[in-house]
Scaffold this active site. Structure first.
Site, PDB file in Angstrom:
ATOM      1  N   GLN A 198       0.816  -1.207   0.000  1.00  0.00           N
ATOM      2  CA  GLN A 198       0.000   0.000   0.000  1.00  0.00           C
ATOM      3  C   GLN A 198       0.850   1.258   0.000  1.00  0.00           C
ATOM      4  OE1 GLN A 198      -3.470  -0.247  -0.500  1.00  0.00           O
ATOM      5  NE2 GLN A 198      -2.620  -2.277  -0.908  1.00  0.00           N
ATOM      6  N   HIS A 200       1.677   3.169  -3.325  1.00  0.00           N
ATOM      7  CA  HIS A 200       0.707   4.020  -4.012  1.00  0.00           C
ATOM      8  C   HIS A 200       1.156   5.472  -4.054  1.00  0.00           C
ATOM      9  CE1 HIS A 200      -2.920   1.752  -5.087  1.00  0.00           C
ATOM     10  NE2 HIS A 200      -2.728   1.016  -4.017  1.00  0.00           N
ATOM     11  N   GLU A 214      -8.924   2.512   6.085  1.00  0.00           N
ATOM     12  CA  GLU A 214      -9.474   2.157   4.773  1.00  0.00           C
ATOM     13  C   GLU A 214      -9.410   0.641   4.594  1.00  0.00           C
ATOM     14  OE1 GLU A 214      -8.560   3.089   0.049  1.00  0.00           O
ATOM     15  OE2 GLU A 214      -6.983   3.365   1.548  1.00  0.00           O
ATOM     16  N   HIS A 215      -8.225   0.066   4.809  1.00  0.00           N
ATOM     17  CA  HIS A 215      -8.012  -1.382   4.723  1.00  0.00           C
ATOM     18  C   HIS A 215      -7.532  -1.881   6.080  1.00  0.00           C
ATOM     19  CE1 HIS A 215      -6.793   0.233   0.644  1.00  0.00           C
ATOM     20  NE2 HIS A 215      -7.772  -0.587   0.305  1.00  0.00           N
ATOM     21  N   ASP A 218      -7.821  -5.175  -3.890  1.00  0.00           N
ATOM     22  CA  ASP A 218      -7.579  -4.109  -4.851  1.00  0.00           C
ATOM     23  C   ASP A 218      -7.993  -4.511  -6.260  1.00  0.00           C
ATOM     24  OD1 ASP A 218      -6.600  -2.249  -3.065  1.00  0.00           O
ATOM     25  OD2 ASP A 218      -4.509  -2.810  -3.348  1.00  0.00           O
ATOM     26  N   HIS A 236     -53.128  20.477   9.369  1.00  0.00           N
ATOM     27  CA  HIS A 236     -52.741  19.080   9.184  1.00  0.00           C
ATOM     28  C   HIS A 236     -53.894  18.162   9.590  1.00  0.00           C
ATOM     29  CE1 HIS A 236     -48.754  20.743   8.762  1.00  0.00           C
ATOM     30  NE2 HIS A 236     -48.213  19.553   8.619  1.00  0.00           N
TER      31      HIS A 236
END
Length: 441
Positions: free
Chosen positions: A263, A266, A332-333, A366, A425
């Site tokens: 990761q 990236h 995230e992961h 992924d 109403h």
């Protein structure tokens, strides 16, 4: 190479854990002024602004902002056979995983003659953003498109930055993936300008506004998505990727190292975090990282990410504290590499996606696990979900009462409308009955 945060022997509140979470120093607010200017320019000058922004930010000028349909079809025919086969398999798996995310229509009888139908309706049109930059992401085409298609979205527009290496067009692998998915509306535009174009439309190139925009991107893309929220819906303000690994003494340090690096490659701002009660595992991972980083093709990028404030080895007293730390982080992961990963699931609530066991690395998700890889970052998993068919669906209630069912509840509606000083109403209820059958008689 990577910092160590030692939390052993400390009893920490949730607020204290939140303060200790390692984060990237990026600030989405820092780009707001520039993004507002870029979007305003697209709204004012349309195609001309997009051409200029492509030259300025992507160093390329497309022949046209909308990619011709024959170019998209040709890109599919030119796909490397191995890549095509992998994309076809990924599409099949993600399509199956996405199908499970569409809730069925449910009819509930509230009382005799009184029903509510809960149904889910897709938006009509969406915009999908696929980033360029340091890598090529046909997998993001798959993830975004199948979530929208699984929801039943009829109209899909895809935007991806112009590529200098391909004459200002979208990367051909992106185009080939789009063609495999039946998407023929593709635009060579990137960054904040693309988000603005999708949100507001560009009449000069036939780009109609969308209702929802999804997909990952850099700081400017995330800021632009925030800027157009309310005009359109978004999935999340996805920023730099992150991985958090919970591991105990049974975990393989080599696998943990491989997953952290996977990761970190990236982006220099990617976050890689190991949380463990095992000092020996922590030491082994820290010792093996330098050589492993040196041997990876993107060594400089990975090294910068691992040395950043957003990456750390966190030592805790036990796995329960590891779970508390993970929930405060909201990764995230999240990988769980422990003797019994399933035993920790009840203690884990806040993560974009959870990967259990030695044979389920984030890299699988992924590409081809069947799950979606567009996930909330920066702690947003504590309050939002990853991309799925539900991102493009709206819950809608269909209410139907017959006369007797309305009459049976009318006095309660009138009582509540009177309590709220909204007598009209109540009058809308009693108007449906004659004096002899008045619900208040």
């Amino acid at each position: 190479m990577i910092q160590t945060i030692d939390l052993r022997g400390r009893t920490l509140t949730n607020a204290e854990l939140l303060a200790l979470v390692p984060r990237s120093p990026s600030d989405i607010g820092s780009a707001q002024a520039a993004v507002a200017e870029i979007i305003a320019d697209v709204r004012a000058r349309g195609e001309d602004a997009l051409f200029e922004q492509a030259e300025r930010f992507d160093r390329a000028r497309p022949a046209s902002i909308r990619v011709p349909a024959d170019e998209i079809a040709a890109a599919e025919r030119s796909l490397d056979p191995r890549v095509r086969e992998a994309l076809v398999e990924a599409i099949a798996r993600v399509r199956r995983g996405t199908a499970a995310q569409v809730p069925p229509e449910v009819r509930t009888e509230i009382a005799p003659g009184a029903t509510i139908i809960q149904r889910w309706r897709p938006v009509d049109r969406v915009g999908l953003y696929v980033p360029g930059g340091k890598a090529v992401y046909p997998s993001s085409v798959v993830m975004n498109a199948l979530a929208a298609q699984g929801a039943g979205v009829a109209s899909i527009a895809l935007a991806s930055p112009a590529q200098e290496a391909f004459g200002g067009s979208v990367h051909p692998t992106i185009l080939g993936a789009a063609s495999l998915l039946g998407i023929d509306e593709v635009y060579a535009m990137g960054g904040a300008g693309a988000i603005g174009a999708l949100a507001y439309g560009v009449p000069g190139i036939g780009l109609e506004p969308v209702q929802v925009i999804t997909g990952p991107g850099n700081l400017f893309v995330a800021t632009a998505k925030r800027a157009v929220t309310g005009v359109v819906g978004i999935d999340s303000e996805a920023g730099p990727t992150e991985i958090l690994v919970i591991a105990d003494e049974t975990a393989s340090p080599d696998l943990v190292v491989a997953d952290l690096i996977s990761q970190a490659e990236h982006d220099e701002l990617a976050g890689a975090v190991l949380v463990t009660p095992s000092a020996s595992l922590a030491e082994a991972v820290a010792a093996r990282l330098p050589a492993a980083v040196a041997g990876t093709p993107h060594a400089d990028r990975v090294r910068t990410a691992l040395e950043g404030a957003q990456s750390a080895i966190v030592l805790v007293d036990d796995l329960q504290t590891a779970c508390r730390f993970s929930d405060a982080y909201g990764p995230e992961h999240l990988e769980v590499q422990t003797a019994d990963p399933h035993a920790l699931l009840p203690q884990l609530s806040h993560a974009g996606a959870i990967f259990l066991g030695d044979h389920t690395p984030v890299s699988l998700g992924d590409y081809a696990a069947g799950s979606n890889h567009v996930l909330p970052t920066g702690g947003q998993a504590r309050f939002s979900a990853g991309l799925g068919a539900y991102t493009f669906l709206r819950a809608q209630q269909i209410v139907e009462y017959d006369r007797a069912a309305l009459q049976s509840i009318a006095h309660h509606v009138v009582a509540l409308s009177d309590a709220e000083a909204l007598p009209a109403h109540g009058a809308a209820i009693t108007a449906r009955f004659t004096e002899g059958e008045h619900p208040l008689d």
